[in-house]
Design an enzyme around this catalytic site. Sequence first.
Site, short mmCIF file in Angstrom:
data_model
loop_
_atom_site.label_atom_id
_atom_site.label_comp_id
_atom_site.label_asym_id
_atom_site.label_seq_id
_atom_site.Cartn_x
_atom_site.Cartn_y
_atom_site.Cartn_z
N CYS A 1 1.71 7.69 8.76
CA CYS A 1 0.83 7.57 8.33
C CYS A 1 -0.56 7.86 8.62
CB CYS A 1 1.13 5.71 8.25
SG CYS A 1 -0.47 5.28 6.60
N HIS A 24 -13.78 -0.45 -0.61
CA HIS A 24 -13.66 1.04 -0.64
C HIS A 24 -11.80 1.96 -1.63
CE1 HIS A 24 -10.79 2.22 2.39
NE2 HIS A 24 -10.82 0.92 3.49
N ASN A 60 0.63 -1.22 0.25
CA ASN A 60 -0.61 -0.08 -0.17
C ASN A 60 0.75 1.57 -0.24
OD1 ASN A 60 0.44 -1.44 2.88
ND2 ASN A 60 -0.16 0.60 3.30
C1 LIG Z 1 -6.81 -0.61 3.14
C2 LIG Z 1 -5.82 -1.72 3.07
C3 LIG Z 1 -6.38 -2.88 4.60
C4 LIG Z 1 -7.41 -2.40 5.03
O1 LIG Z 1 -8.79 -2.22 4.22
P1 LIG Z 1 -9.81 -1.24 5.44
O2 LIG Z 1 -10.80 -2.48 4.58
O3 LIG Z 1 -9.25 -0.36 5.65
O4 LIG Z 1 -9.94 -2.25 6.64
C5 LIG Z 1 -5.48 -3.57 4.77
N1 LIG Z 1 -4.58 -4.15 3.46
C6 LIG Z 1 -4.01 -3.29 2.65
C7 LIG Z 1 -2.99 -3.42 2.10
C8 LIG Z 1 -4.53 -1.94 2.79
O5 LIG Z 1 -4.49 -1.26 1.63
#
Ligand SMILES: *Cc1c(COP(=O)(O)O)cnc(C)c1O
Length: 392
Positions: free
Chosen positions: A327, A203, A153
């Site tokens: 972050c 999302h 991410n």
């Molecule tokens: C955003 C994200 C999550 C968490 O997802 P949520 O739906 O916000 O709890 C987990 N892992 C990665 C790699 C992400 O980018």
Amino acid sequence: MSKMIYADNAATTQVSQRVLQKMLPWLSQHYGNPSSIYGIGREGRAALEEARAQVARGLNAQPGEVFFTACGTESDNWAIKGIAHALRPKGKRHIITTAIEHHAVLHACATLEKEGFSVTYLPVDRDGLVSVNAVERALGPETALVTVMFANNEIGTIQPVAEIGALCRRKGVLFHTDAVQAVGHLPIDVEAMNIDLLSLSAHKFHGPKGVGALYIRRGIPFPVTLLDGGGQERGRRAGTENVAGIVGMGEALAEALENLPEKTSRVTAMRDRLIAELTKLPKTRLNGHPDRRLPGNCNLSFEGVEGEALLLLLDNHDICASSGSACTSGSLDPSHVLLAIGLPHEVAHGSLRLSIGDQNTPDEMEEIIRVVPQVVARLRDMSPVWERIKDN
Ligand SMILES: *Cc1c(COP(=O)(O)O)cnc(C)c1O
């Protein structure tokens, strides 16, 4: 229309119009509980099953292998803690993961360590890649699960998921991947890639917040459930279903995967323009793999700059982005991901993540390319250390 430039699509994305329109009736007329036997309940049940089929199609899975959750975080926790607890009675007390996972994975692993499990955190190279050989060397008779994210991410690096999947299959060890950044952005095939469990979150691909899914391959030991309660999701995940959210997630994935190659090449071209122009600045580096990276990810470090200050100045120009320091937590520790790829603390602090998507435009890229050098120069002018850094 505001002139805001949204370049933080790895944090979350805007719900698309098509998804919103598909969701709205499920928040108004069709409000029945999908567990109820009368008409508006049955309609909700049918809508859930349609969405389950859409999600399954997007992964090359069977609908019966898709379980809805409240978010990516829940999916990661369920997969990791659930498999650990399911296999503990067989003497499996070891988990393998990487140093650069999302906190949903790292903190779930930390909880298991407190319960007596051992966890191997594999290092990554300077581009953020984990080595398949290192996974193989870490495997042991007690290994219950290998969990390696599909794509990172922060720095966008895409891991050799198919190779790790093939290895785990050969060795008879379960393989989970946190694919929250990858689903809807990269082609995924759980069969071809030998993935046993996969986490996703709506999302991150223009669906609503607060809804996710866990893919669980049929026939594997079932992860122990996190929530006790009613019999929803075939008794595996209790709680009245978020019907509108789930409908939105199914539609969002279907939409994301339409014309994916065409969207990918458009987004990649914008990303590469950002990278090419912004890395011309002195004492600036690209973080993450040069080409094995998410189409929309551009992560840069500017020496002599504070990431948080950079974000504030970009906000003054109506550019939304994110930094590798502090972050989400408000903590001042630099990102564990940037430290894991070998950045010194002070360089990790001066990081900027621009994450773009198919709703961004080439004109917006030109505006970013105009503004970022200005704000970097301004911060460096004020920096007490820049004079020293710039000449060595
Ligand atoms: C955003 C994200 C999550 C968490 O997802 P949520 O739906 O916000 O709890 C987990 N892992 C990665 C790699 C992400 O980018």
